[in-house]
Design a protein around this motif. Structure first.
Motif, PDB file in Angstrom:
ATOM      1  N   GLY A 211       0.815  -1.209   0.000  1.00  0.00           N
ATOM      2  CA  GLY A 211       0.000   0.000   0.000  1.00  0.00           C
ATOM      3  C   GLY A 211       0.850   1.262   0.000  1.00  0.00           C
ATOM      4  O   GLY A 211       1.913   1.302   0.618  1.00  0.00           O
ATOM      5  N   ARG A 212       0.364   2.296  -0.685  1.00  0.00           N
ATOM      6  CA  ARG A 212       1.098   3.562  -0.754  1.00  0.00           C
ATOM      7  C   ARG A 212       1.099   4.304   0.585  1.00  0.00           C
ATOM      8  O   ARG A 212       2.013   5.063   0.885  1.00  0.00           O
ATOM      9  CB  ARG A 212       0.458   4.480  -1.810  1.00  0.00           C
ATOM     10  N   ARG A 213       0.066   4.063   1.365  1.00  0.00           N
ATOM     11  CA  ARG A 213      -0.059   4.794   2.636  1.00  0.00           C
ATOM     12  C   ARG A 213       0.090   3.822   3.805  1.00  0.00           C
ATOM     13  O   ARG A 213       0.555   2.704   3.635  1.00  0.00           O
ATOM     14  CB  ARG A 213      -1.390   5.547   2.655  1.00  0.00           C
ATOM     15  N   GLY A 214      -0.291   4.243   4.998  1.00  0.00           N
ATOM     16  CA  GLY A 214      -0.042   3.441   6.187  1.00  0.00           C
ATOM     17  C   GLY A 214      -1.214   2.576   6.607  1.00  0.00           C
ATOM     18  O   GLY A 214      -2.276   2.578   5.967  1.00  0.00           O
ATOM     19  N   PRO A 215      -1.060   1.841   7.702  1.00  0.00           N
ATOM     20  CA  PRO A 215      -2.138   0.972   8.180  1.00  0.00           C
ATOM     21  C   PRO A 215      -3.385   1.732   8.596  1.00  0.00           C
ATOM     22  O   PRO A 215      -4.484   1.175   8.548  1.00  0.00           O
ATOM     23  CB  PRO A 215      -1.496   0.243   9.369  1.00  0.00           C
ATOM     24  N   VAL A 216      -3.241   2.984   8.981  1.00  0.00           N
ATOM     25  CA  VAL A 216      -4.421   3.783   9.338  1.00  0.00           C
ATOM     26  C   VAL A 216      -5.258   4.078   8.102  1.00  0.00           C
ATOM     27  O   VAL A 216      -6.487   4.203   8.189  1.00  0.00           O
ATOM     28  CB  VAL A 216      -3.981   5.106  10.016  1.00  0.00           C
ATOM     29  N   GLN A 217      -4.599   4.174   6.941  1.00  0.00           N
ATOM     30  CA  GLN A 217      -5.307   4.538   5.706  1.00  0.00           C
ATOM     31  C   GLN A 217      -5.661   3.336   4.829  1.00  0.00           C
ATOM     32  O   GLN A 217      -6.145   3.510   3.716  1.00  0.00           O
ATOM     33  CB  GLN A 217      -4.448   5.512   4.884  1.00  0.00           C
ATOM     34  N   ALA A 218      -5.413   2.122   5.310  1.00  0.00           N
ATOM     35  CA  ALA A 218      -5.724   0.936   4.512  1.00  0.00           C
ATOM     36  C   ALA A 218      -7.192   0.963   4.080  1.00  0.00           C
ATOM     37  O   ALA A 218      -8.087   1.246   4.878  1.00  0.00           O
ATOM     38  CB  ALA A 218      -5.433  -0.332   5.309  1.00  0.00           C
ATOM     39  N   ALA A 219      -7.439   0.655   2.800  1.00  0.00           N
ATOM     40  CA  ALA A 219      -8.769   0.878   2.217  1.00  0.00           C
ATOM     41  C   ALA A 219      -9.744  -0.268   2.444  1.00  0.00           C
ATOM     42  O   ALA A 219     -10.876  -0.216   1.963  1.00  0.00           O
ATOM     43  CB  ALA A 219      -8.622   1.124   0.716  1.00  0.00           C
ATOM     44  N   ARG A 290       4.787   2.245   0.518  1.00  0.00           N
ATOM     45  CA  ARG A 290       5.557   1.903  -0.673  1.00  0.00           C
ATOM     46  C   ARG A 290       4.672   2.067  -1.904  1.00  0.00           C
ATOM     47  O   ARG A 290       3.487   1.722  -1.879  1.00  0.00           O
ATOM     48  CB  ARG A 290       6.048   0.447  -0.630  1.00  0.00           C
ATOM     49  N   LYS A 291       5.246   2.575  -2.985  1.00  0.00           N
ATOM     50  CA  LYS A 291       4.525   2.646  -4.249  1.00  0.00           C
ATOM     51  C   LYS A 291       5.388   2.048  -5.352  1.00  0.00           C
ATOM     52  O   LYS A 291       6.627   2.150  -5.326  1.00  0.00           O
ATOM     53  CB  LYS A 291       4.136   4.080  -4.590  1.00  0.00           C
ATOM     54  N   PRO A 292       4.774   1.383  -6.331  1.00  0.00           N
ATOM     55  CA  PRO A 292       5.557   0.744  -7.394  1.00  0.00           C
ATOM     56  C   PRO A 292       6.198   1.784  -8.307  1.00  0.00           C
ATOM     57  O   PRO A 292       5.550   2.735  -8.734  1.00  0.00           O
ATOM     58  CB  PRO A 292       4.513  -0.092  -8.137  1.00  0.00           C
ATOM     59  N   ASP A 293       7.468   1.580  -8.593  1.00  0.00           N
ATOM     60  CA  ASP A 293       8.191   2.470  -9.506  1.00  0.00           C
ATOM     61  C   ASP A 293       8.349   1.823 -10.875  1.00  0.00           C
ATOM     62  O   ASP A 293       8.223   2.474 -11.899  1.00  0.00           O
ATOM     63  CB  ASP A 293       9.571   2.783  -8.912  1.00  0.00           C
ATOM     64  N   ARG A 294       8.616   0.531 -10.890  1.00  0.00           N
ATOM     65  CA  ARG A 294       8.693  -0.226 -12.144  1.00  0.00           C
ATOM     66  C   ARG A 294       8.681  -1.718 -11.823  1.00  0.00           C
ATOM     67  O   ARG A 294       8.953  -2.127 -10.695  1.00  0.00           O
ATOM     68  CB  ARG A 294       9.940   0.141 -12.948  1.00  0.00           C
ATOM     69  N   THR A 313       7.436   5.899   0.613  1.00  0.00           N
ATOM     70  CA  THR A 313       6.607   7.100   0.566  1.00  0.00           C
ATOM     71  C   THR A 313       6.431   7.706   1.949  1.00  0.00           C
ATOM     72  O   THR A 313       6.689   7.064   2.974  1.00  0.00           O
ATOM     73  CB  THR A 313       5.207   6.789  -0.002  1.00  0.00           C
ATOM     74  N   THR A 314       5.983   8.932   1.948  1.00  0.00           N
ATOM     75  CA  THR A 314       5.557   9.605   3.171  1.00  0.00           C
ATOM     76  C   THR A 314       4.271  10.350   2.865  1.00  0.00           C
ATOM     77  O   THR A 314       4.004  10.689   1.704  1.00  0.00           O
ATOM     78  CB  THR A 314       6.644  10.567   3.682  1.00  0.00           C
ATOM     79  N   LYS A 322      -7.449  13.049   3.073  1.00  0.00           N
ATOM     80  CA  LYS A 322      -6.952  12.940   1.695  1.00  0.00           C
ATOM     81  C   LYS A 322      -5.447  13.193   1.612  1.00  0.00           C
ATOM     82  O   LYS A 322      -4.952  13.736   0.619  1.00  0.00           O
ATOM     83  CB  LYS A 322      -7.699  13.924   0.797  1.00  0.00           C
ATOM     84  N   ARG A 323      -4.718  12.849   2.650  1.00  0.00           N
ATOM     85  CA  ARG A 323      -3.270  12.991   2.571  1.00  0.00           C
ATOM     86  C   ARG A 323      -2.725  12.059   1.485  1.00  0.00           C
ATOM     87  O   ARG A 323      -3.131  10.906   1.397  1.00  0.00           O
ATOM     88  CB  ARG A 323      -2.633  12.679   3.922  1.00  0.00           C
ATOM     89  N   ILE A 324      -1.817  12.570   0.680  1.00  0.00           N
ATOM     90  CA  ILE A 324      -1.321  11.793  -0.452  1.00  0.00           C
ATOM     91  C   ILE A 324       0.060  11.230  -0.150  1.00  0.00           C
ATOM     92  O   ILE A 324       0.823  11.789   0.635  1.00  0.00           O
ATOM     93  CB  ILE A 324      -1.282  12.633  -1.745  1.00  0.00           C
ATOM     94  N   ALA A 325       0.368  10.115  -0.787  1.00  0.00           N
ATOM     95  CA  ALA A 325       1.667   9.465  -0.624  1.00  0.00           C
ATOM     96  C   ALA A 325       2.651  10.061  -1.615  1.00  0.00           C
ATOM     97  O   ALA A 325       2.414  10.051  -2.828  1.00  0.00           O
ATOM     98  CB  ALA A 325       1.525   7.965  -0.852  1.00  0.00           C
TER      99      ALA A 325
END
Length: 483
Positions: A211-219, A290-294, A313-314, A322-325
């Motif tokens: 996930g791009r964000r943290g455990p608090v933001q898990a969808a 973490r976000k995929p780069d390639r 990411t942060t 709506k905080r973004i990664a």
């Protein structure tokens, strides 16, 4: 379509209707379509509703999207079946808007039209996305659920022990659960035989949910999370550093009970799991920030994925919800041979239908389709409405479509009350549509044809001690429907 079929439709259609009923066509037989049809039929006694779908089977994602080990979610099919059996409602399957019939043609035949659906996927747009072994999670879900478009997907589950799922929503958790759950348990569900056979031979032992964000933001929802955390003999892994919360996280959890519950479940699982895993134990890794780069290509298998290059990411932004990664420039890799992209479904534009390609929706206000939104007063497409994912984007659970349908039906009712929508003898509705399809040699699948498919699947399932054995090819489905 046989003349007898036409006569049967027509006699059924007009037994309890006024001479000129208001004719409404619903495009898409998923939850949004059926909820809308149900509410229109209840609200207006002089309305005839036809539900058109490109598949020969009704119920949309309830059939092809809901996980096979969630039979309780599929009970809503009984409610939708009662809608189809209403004398003023008909299911018209195996009809594709665009190729079988155009949108302008439908608008000539019906007083009002509603369109739904999201049958494509968002793209990451990063290098290596075209490599073998990289799939949309939708394709994987459709494969194990028997959607005829993905019968031949055949993901390779034997050449690697590691799968990476990009995304942490409910669909991602469904996919992880199917990969990790013991097949002896899946064998009692309506999972397709071709998927069950592949899973029984699977070498997958580790699944990473990224996930791009943290455990608090898990969808995901707490229910889905509890299920995947409760899989028998699976070791759960979470980095303790990812569980450290910020003041902004605490405010977010204070304002959102679901997010707090999800965070608590992940934290509890992280602290209670055995480390290291027991011999032979399968592993589920939650990877946050973490976000995929390639995607990395295999040196041994040309054109096939061998891993994912991830960027740390942060979270940034003042709006807590709506905080973004944002990437930090720090990278690491996960080696794998299978990747599922669970980053969201995407609706597909239809010719002659206004479409916002950026948002992936039809521009609308309360379900009324906008023809022009640039002026001070919105301009609407008369008699054209949307509901479901095409209206709001691919979000929510099945029940979300109920409230979405209520809003759209309220707009339709208001337009009927104002005389914007009126019965029109020049609108041939169902009779005109069936004649047009017959002239084009389109094999229409009616609801009683679907009932033949339904009965056949249940009979085949009974032989294997399953609720049903789905027919998973176009040929099988149409053959049984024609018997």
């Amino acid at each position: 379509m046989a003349i007898f079929g036409k006569l049967r439709w027509i006699s059924r259609s007009f037994t309890s209707l006024p001479a000129n009923p208001l004719r409404i066509c619903v495009v898409g037989s998923g939850p949004a379509g059926f909820y809308t049809a149900e509410k229109i039929l209840k609200a207006h006694k002089g309305v005839e509703v036809d539900i058109v779908d490109r598949l020969p089977t009704p119920f949309g994602l309830v059939r092809s999207g809901v996980a096979p080990d969630h039979p309780e979610t599929k009970i809503v099919i009984n409610q939708f079946s009662r809608v189809s059996q209403n004398d003023r409602c008909s299911f018209i399957g195996n009809v594709s808007v665009g190729s079988s019939v155009s949108l302008p043609e439908l608008r000539q035949m019906y007083n009002a039209l509603l369109a739904y659906g999201a049958e494509s996927d968002r793209a990451l747009g990063i290098p290596g996305e075209e490599l073998g072994g990289v799939y949309a999670a939708r394709e994987f879900v459709w494969w194990y659920n028997g959607h005829p478009d993905c019968r031949n997907l055949a993901p390779d589950l034997t050449s690697t022990d590691t799968a990476v799922i990009l995304g942490q929503g409910n669909v991602a958790l469904d996919a992880a659960r199917i990969l990790l759950r013991p097949t002896v348990e899946l064998a009692r569900t309506d999972i397709t035989s071709h998927a069950l056979d592949a899973l029984e031979e699977s070498s997958i032992r580790k699944v990473y949910l990224v996930g791009r964000r943290g455990p608090v933001q898990a969808a995901c929802t707490a229910k889905e999370l509890r299920e995947v955390l409760g899989i028998k003999d699976v070791s759960i892994h979470v980095k303790q550093a990812d569980l450290v919360t910020t003041p902004a996280d605490e405010v977010e959890m204070k304002n959102n009970r679901i997010r707090r519950r999800v965070y608590e479940l992940i934290s509890k699982a992280a602290s209670s799991g055995p480390s290291p895993p027991l011999p032979g134990q399968r592993e589920l890794h939650f990877v946050f920030f973490r976000k995929p780069d390639r995607f990395l290509e295999s040196d041994d298998r040309s054109g096939h994925v061998a891993g994912v290059h991830l960027e740390e990411t942060t979270l940034e932004g003042d709006d807590l919800g709506k905080r973004i990664a944002v990437g930090t420039g720090i990278f690491d890799d996960i080696s794998c041979g299978l990747v599922l992209k669970s980053i969201g479904y995407k609706s597909v534009a239809i010719d002659s239908l206004p479409f916002d390609h950026y948002k992936g929706i039809v521009p609308n206000v309360g379900g009324r389709v906008l023809s022009d939104s640039t002026g001070d007063l919105p301009q609407y497409e008369t008699g054209l409405y949307v509901c479901g994912w095409l209206k709001r984007g691919p979000t929510g659970i099945i029940a979300t479509n109920l409230y979405c349908a209520e809003e759209t039906v309220a707009s339709i009712s208001e337009d009927i009350g104002k005389g914007v929508l009126t019965s029109n003898s020049s609108k041939p509705g169902r009779e005109g549509l069936l004649q047009l399809l017959d002239s084009r040699n389109i094999r229409v699948v009616q609801f009683d044809d679907w009932e033949k498919i339904d009965a056949e699947e249940k009979e085949l399932g009974n032989l294997k001690n399953k609720p049903r054995e789905k027919l998973a090819t176009w040929e099988e489905l149409l053959q049984v429907a024609s018997e």
